[in-house]
Design a protein around this motif. Structure first.
Motif, short mmCIF file in Angstrom:
data_model
loop_
_atom_site.label_atom_id
_atom_site.label_comp_id
_atom_site.label_asym_id
_atom_site.label_seq_id
_atom_site.Cartn_x
_atom_site.Cartn_y
_atom_site.Cartn_z
N ARG A 65 27.98 0.91 -48.65
CA ARG A 65 28.76 -0.14 -49.33
C ARG A 65 30.26 0.14 -49.23
NH1 ARG A 65 26.94 -0.54 -55.23
NH2 ARG A 65 25.87 1.03 -54.17
N VAL A 66 30.64 1.37 -49.45
CA VAL A 66 32.06 1.73 -49.38
C VAL A 66 32.54 1.70 -47.93
CG1 VAL A 66 33.72 3.59 -49.75
CG2 VAL A 66 32.02 3.08 -51.49
N TYR A 67 31.74 2.19 -47.01
CA TYR A 67 32.11 2.18 -45.59
C TYR A 67 32.41 0.76 -45.12
CZ TYR A 67 31.94 2.64 -40.54
OH TYR A 67 32.27 2.59 -39.20
N VAL A 68 31.52 -0.17 -45.43
CA VAL A 68 31.70 -1.56 -44.99
C VAL A 68 32.98 -2.14 -45.60
CG1 VAL A 68 30.73 -3.89 -45.15
CG2 VAL A 68 29.26 -1.96 -44.52
N SER A 69 33.20 -1.87 -46.88
CA SER A 69 34.40 -2.37 -47.55
C SER A 69 35.67 -1.79 -46.92
CB SER A 69 34.33 -2.00 -49.03
OG SER A 69 35.52 -2.30 -49.68
N LEU A 70 35.67 -0.50 -46.65
CA LEU A 70 36.84 0.12 -46.02
C LEU A 70 37.05 -0.45 -44.62
CD1 LEU A 70 36.52 3.89 -47.02
CD2 LEU A 70 38.07 2.18 -47.97
N TYR A 71 35.98 -0.52 -43.85
CA TYR A 71 36.07 -0.96 -42.45
C TYR A 71 36.51 -2.41 -42.33
CZ TYR A 71 34.76 -1.98 -37.65
OH TYR A 71 34.78 -2.37 -36.33
N PRO A 76 41.92 -2.34 -42.51
CA PRO A 76 42.74 -3.34 -41.81
C PRO A 76 43.99 -3.75 -42.59
CG PRO A 76 40.42 -3.91 -41.60
CD PRO A 76 40.52 -2.76 -42.58
N LYS A 77 43.85 -3.88 -43.90
CA LYS A 77 45.01 -4.26 -44.72
C LYS A 77 46.08 -3.17 -44.67
CE LYS A 77 46.14 -6.51 -48.97
NZ LYS A 77 45.75 -7.87 -49.18
N LEU A 78 45.67 -1.91 -44.80
CA LEU A 78 46.61 -0.80 -44.72
C LEU A 78 47.20 -0.67 -43.31
CD1 LEU A 78 44.67 1.83 -46.87
CD2 LEU A 78 46.80 0.65 -47.50
N ARG A 79 46.38 -0.93 -42.32
CA ARG A 79 46.84 -0.87 -40.92
C ARG A 79 47.85 -1.97 -40.63
NH1 ARG A 79 43.04 -1.35 -35.54
NH2 ARG A 79 44.57 -0.55 -34.08
N ILE A 83 50.73 1.28 -42.91
CA ILE A 83 50.56 2.48 -43.73
C ILE A 83 49.68 3.51 -43.04
CG2 ILE A 83 49.75 3.36 -45.96
CD1 ILE A 83 52.24 1.61 -46.15
N VAL A 84 48.65 3.03 -42.34
CA VAL A 84 47.75 3.94 -41.64
C VAL A 84 47.62 3.52 -40.18
CG1 VAL A 84 46.37 4.47 -43.69
CG2 VAL A 84 45.61 2.66 -42.15
N ASP A 85 47.26 4.49 -39.36
CA ASP A 85 46.83 4.24 -37.99
C ASP A 85 45.33 4.45 -37.97
OD1 ASP A 85 49.19 3.61 -36.65
OD2 ASP A 85 49.67 5.72 -36.28
N TYR A 86 44.63 3.52 -37.32
CA TYR A 86 43.18 3.65 -37.22
C TYR A 86 42.82 3.53 -35.75
CZ TYR A 86 38.21 2.51 -37.40
OH TYR A 86 36.87 2.51 -37.20
N ASP A 87 42.13 4.55 -35.25
CA ASP A 87 41.67 4.55 -33.86
C ASP A 87 40.18 4.20 -33.88
OD1 ASP A 87 40.89 5.00 -31.27
OD2 ASP A 87 41.62 7.08 -31.18
N PRO A 88 39.83 2.97 -33.48
CA PRO A 88 38.42 2.57 -33.53
C PRO A 88 37.51 3.39 -32.61
CG PRO A 88 39.80 0.77 -32.67
CD PRO A 88 40.70 1.91 -33.01
N ASP A 89 38.07 3.96 -31.54
CA ASP A 89 37.26 4.76 -30.63
C ASP A 89 36.82 6.08 -31.27
OD1 ASP A 89 37.46 2.82 -28.63
OD2 ASP A 89 39.31 3.72 -27.83
N SER A 90 37.74 6.76 -31.89
CA SER A 90 37.40 8.04 -32.53
C SER A 90 36.98 7.85 -33.99
CB SER A 90 38.59 9.00 -32.48
OG SER A 90 39.64 8.53 -33.32
N GLY A 91 37.35 6.70 -34.56
CA GLY A 91 37.05 6.44 -35.96
C GLY A 91 37.98 7.15 -36.92
#
Length: 185
Positions: A65-71, A76-79, A83-91
């Protein structure tokens, strides 16, 4: 186009980003650890914090539940705000320098707090024993007037109280604990 796309977050954007407890925890966690973390591990930490249980005791449903909400929502909102960098390949997720714009809205990094309760209890125990020994005229304490003993005990409490005030007012600047610190307590 929002101000964050120009590199500067508006006050409304900052408040919007920090309005959600999960986003605040993510930012606090990343600030405290100072290194990238995989989304699955971050979701596990957030779920443990929200459910107030050790990460090992989480159910798969709580984590998912938390994973889906974060993902889908929070990362995305923080990205998008930078504020954050998110690399979808490495996660992996990590903070960017833009988080500095949030500093005045966030509590300071963790700092070890003196054990004020223990200091007060110790002062009460030692002060009470000292006063009792002067009242019953125990050897070595017989020459101390009761009034002086009372002043010494009150003075000890005053010293601890002043120390706590000075520490809170000037050392910590009245900071609040981070969400990660609260989870540990």
């Amino acid at each position: 186009m929002s101000e964050s796309e120009h590199g500067r977050l508006s006050q409304n954007e900052v408040y919007d980003l920090l309005s959600n407890p999960r986003r605040r925890f993510v930012i606090s966690y990343l600030r405290e650890h100072g290194r990238p973390i995989e989304l699955t591990a971050l979701a596990r930490e957030v779920a443990a914090w929200e459910n107030q249980v050790p990460a090992e005791e989480l159910t798969d449903q709580q984590e998912k539940r938390v994973y889906v909400s974060l993902y889908q929502t929070h990362i995305p909102k923080l990205r998008n705000a930078g504020i954050v960098d998110y690399d979808p390949d490495s996660g992996e997720i990590e903070l960017t320098g833009t988080v500095g714009q949030l500093e005045r809205y966030l509590p300071e990094e963790e700092r070890e707090e003196p054990p004020w309760q223990a200091l007060y209890i110790g002062t009460a125990a030692v002060g009470g024993l000292f006063y009792l020994l002067t009242v019953v005229d125990a050897p070595l304490f017989a020459g101390v007037p009761d009034a002086v003993a009372g002043v010494v005990v009150v003075g000890a409490f005053l010293a601890v109280t002043v120390a706590q005030y000075v520490y809170t007012r000037f050392v910590t600047n009245g900071r609040e604990m981070t969400l990660v610190e609260r989870r540990r307590r």
